[in-house]
Write a protein that holds these residues in place. Structure first.
Motif, mmCIF file in Angstrom:
data_model
loop_
_atom_site.group_PDB
_atom_site.id
_atom_site.type_symbol
_atom_site.label_atom_id
_atom_site.label_comp_id
_atom_site.label_asym_id
_atom_site.label_seq_id
_atom_site.Cartn_x
_atom_site.Cartn_y
_atom_site.Cartn_z
ATOM 1 N N SER A 52 32.370 44.874 52.845
ATOM 2 C CA SER A 52 32.923 46.212 52.119
ATOM 3 C C SER A 52 33.845 46.259 50.995
ATOM 4 O O SER A 52 34.341 47.163 50.788
ATOM 5 C CB SER A 52 32.999 47.242 53.556
ATOM 6 N N ASP A 53 34.439 44.899 50.720
ATOM 7 C CA ASP A 53 35.223 44.622 49.764
ATOM 8 C C ASP A 53 34.573 44.665 48.356
ATOM 9 O O ASP A 53 33.680 44.122 48.063
ATOM 10 C CB ASP A 53 35.925 43.448 50.259
ATOM 11 N N ASP A 54 35.576 45.176 47.270
ATOM 12 C CA ASP A 54 35.258 44.846 46.169
ATOM 13 C C ASP A 54 36.086 43.735 45.637
ATOM 14 O O ASP A 54 37.345 43.714 46.022
ATOM 15 C CB ASP A 54 35.610 46.106 45.318
ATOM 16 N N MET A 55 35.430 42.741 44.946
ATOM 17 C CA MET A 55 36.236 41.615 44.428
ATOM 18 C C MET A 55 36.366 41.461 43.067
ATOM 19 O O MET A 55 35.811 42.044 42.280
ATOM 20 C CB MET A 55 35.289 40.170 45.051
ATOM 21 N N GLY A 56 37.758 40.751 42.626
ATOM 22 C CA GLY A 56 37.796 40.575 41.348
ATOM 23 C C GLY A 56 38.327 39.181 40.881
ATOM 24 O O GLY A 56 38.897 38.418 41.931
ATOM 25 N N TRP A 57 38.005 38.657 39.969
ATOM 26 C CA TRP A 57 38.731 37.302 39.353
ATOM 27 C C TRP A 57 39.634 37.470 38.232
ATOM 28 O O TRP A 57 39.350 38.443 37.268
ATOM 29 C CB TRP A 57 37.608 36.476 38.725
ATOM 30 N N ARG B 195 48.719 38.530 33.526
ATOM 31 C CA ARG B 195 47.449 38.291 34.517
ATOM 32 C C ARG B 195 46.457 39.295 33.950
ATOM 33 O O ARG B 195 46.677 40.570 33.609
ATOM 34 C CB ARG B 195 47.755 38.733 35.883
ATOM 35 N N GLU B 196 45.360 38.958 33.520
ATOM 36 C CA GLU B 196 44.030 39.948 33.067
ATOM 37 C C GLU B 196 42.816 39.507 33.928
ATOM 38 O O GLU B 196 42.694 38.507 34.510
ATOM 39 C CB GLU B 196 44.015 39.513 31.522
ATOM 40 N N CYS C 297 41.425 35.078 42.676
ATOM 41 C CA CYS C 297 40.449 36.084 43.227
ATOM 42 C C CYS C 297 41.199 36.920 43.929
ATOM 43 O O CYS C 297 42.421 36.645 44.387
ATOM 44 C CB CYS C 297 39.324 35.383 43.927
ATOM 45 N N ALA C 298 40.667 38.273 44.133
ATOM 46 C CA ALA C 298 41.467 39.137 44.667
ATOM 47 C C ALA C 298 40.501 40.246 45.556
ATOM 48 O O ALA C 298 39.323 40.229 44.998
ATOM 49 C CB ALA C 298 42.345 40.055 43.692
ATOM 50 N N ALA C 299 40.882 40.945 46.250
ATOM 51 C CA ALA C 299 40.072 41.910 47.080
ATOM 52 C C ALA C 299 40.786 43.378 47.041
ATOM 53 O O ALA C 299 42.089 43.553 47.258
ATOM 54 C CB ALA C 299 39.785 41.402 48.411
ATOM 55 N N ASN C 300 40.152 44.253 47.180
ATOM 56 C CA ASN C 300 40.344 45.782 47.455
ATOM 57 C C ASN C 300 39.370 46.421 48.058
ATOM 58 O O ASN C 300 38.283 46.044 48.197
ATOM 59 C CB ASN C 300 40.687 46.549 45.990
ATOM 60 N N VAL D 169 42.502 46.846 37.016
ATOM 61 C CA VAL D 169 43.808 46.922 37.233
ATOM 62 C C VAL D 169 44.227 46.005 38.389
ATOM 63 O O VAL D 169 43.831 46.152 39.475
ATOM 64 C CB VAL D 169 44.166 48.338 37.446
ATOM 65 N N SER D 170 45.073 45.014 38.251
ATOM 66 C CA SER D 170 45.485 44.133 39.276
ATOM 67 C C SER D 170 46.085 44.774 40.363
ATOM 68 O O SER D 170 46.202 44.497 41.333
ATOM 69 C CB SER D 170 46.514 43.067 38.803
ATOM 70 N N ALA D 171 46.980 46.091 40.273
ATOM 71 C CA ALA D 171 47.733 46.751 41.086
ATOM 72 C C ALA D 171 46.724 47.350 42.044
ATOM 73 O O ALA D 171 47.070 47.909 43.289
ATOM 74 C CB ALA D 171 48.499 47.844 40.700
ATOM 75 N N ASP D 172 45.430 47.392 41.678
ATOM 76 C CA ASP D 172 44.454 48.076 42.690
ATOM 77 C C ASP D 172 43.866 47.126 43.722
ATOM 78 O O ASP D 172 43.423 47.518 44.616
ATOM 79 C CB ASP D 172 43.316 48.590 41.859
ATOM 80 N N TYR D 173 44.364 45.906 43.676
ATOM 81 C CA TYR D 173 43.824 44.838 44.445
ATOM 82 C C TYR D 173 45.066 44.559 45.621
ATOM 83 O O TYR D 173 46.018 44.375 45.357
ATOM 84 C CB TYR D 173 43.576 43.521 43.817
#
Length: 123
Positions: free
Chosen positions: A31-36, A45-46, A95-98, A106-110
């Motif tokens: 159920s997570d949204d993931m980002g690199w 960071r981008e 990698c990051a999860a929200n 937006v990195s702050a969303d993670y």
């Protein structure tokens, strides 16, 4: 305790390929949204790519057609396949999860971040 653990970084020549992986523990990964994301020395960071729980994807323009983000929920793992690598792709990749924000650059969303893995592309 939430953990995101990246692997697969390294040194590669320009034009080469690498596959990064990020294994998640302690969360309902499906159920997570993931980002690199990536960050080079002295730069901000981008986002590189992101994928929603429903497999909607987003890529920054400079990696479109070269990188592919994917996920395997049964392994709680997200991947970043990187082809035709360029020296300007050199960075630490995170990698990051929200949960609930969706595909976002937006990195702050993670909420959760891995420790990062170094990717170095030589010319």
């Amino acid at each position: 305790q939430v953990q995101l653990v990246e692997a697969g970084g390294g040194l590669v020549q320009a034009g080469g390929s690498l596959r990064l992986s990020c294994a998640a523990a302690g969360r309902a990964f499906s159920s997570d949204d993931m980002g690199w994301f990536r960050q080079d020395t002295g730069k901000e960071r981008e986002v590189v790519a992101s994928i929603s729980w429903s497999d909607i994807t987003y890529y920054r323009n400079s990696v479109k057609g070269r990188f592919t983000i994917s996920r395997e929920n049964y392994k709680s793992t997200v991947y970043l396949q990187m082809n035709s690598l360029r020296p300007e792709d050199t960075a630490v990749y995170y990698c990051a999860a929200n949960q609930g924000v969706g595909v976002t650059d937006v990195s702050a969303d993670y909420d959760y971040w891995g420790q990062g893995t170094q990717v170095t592309v030589s010319s």
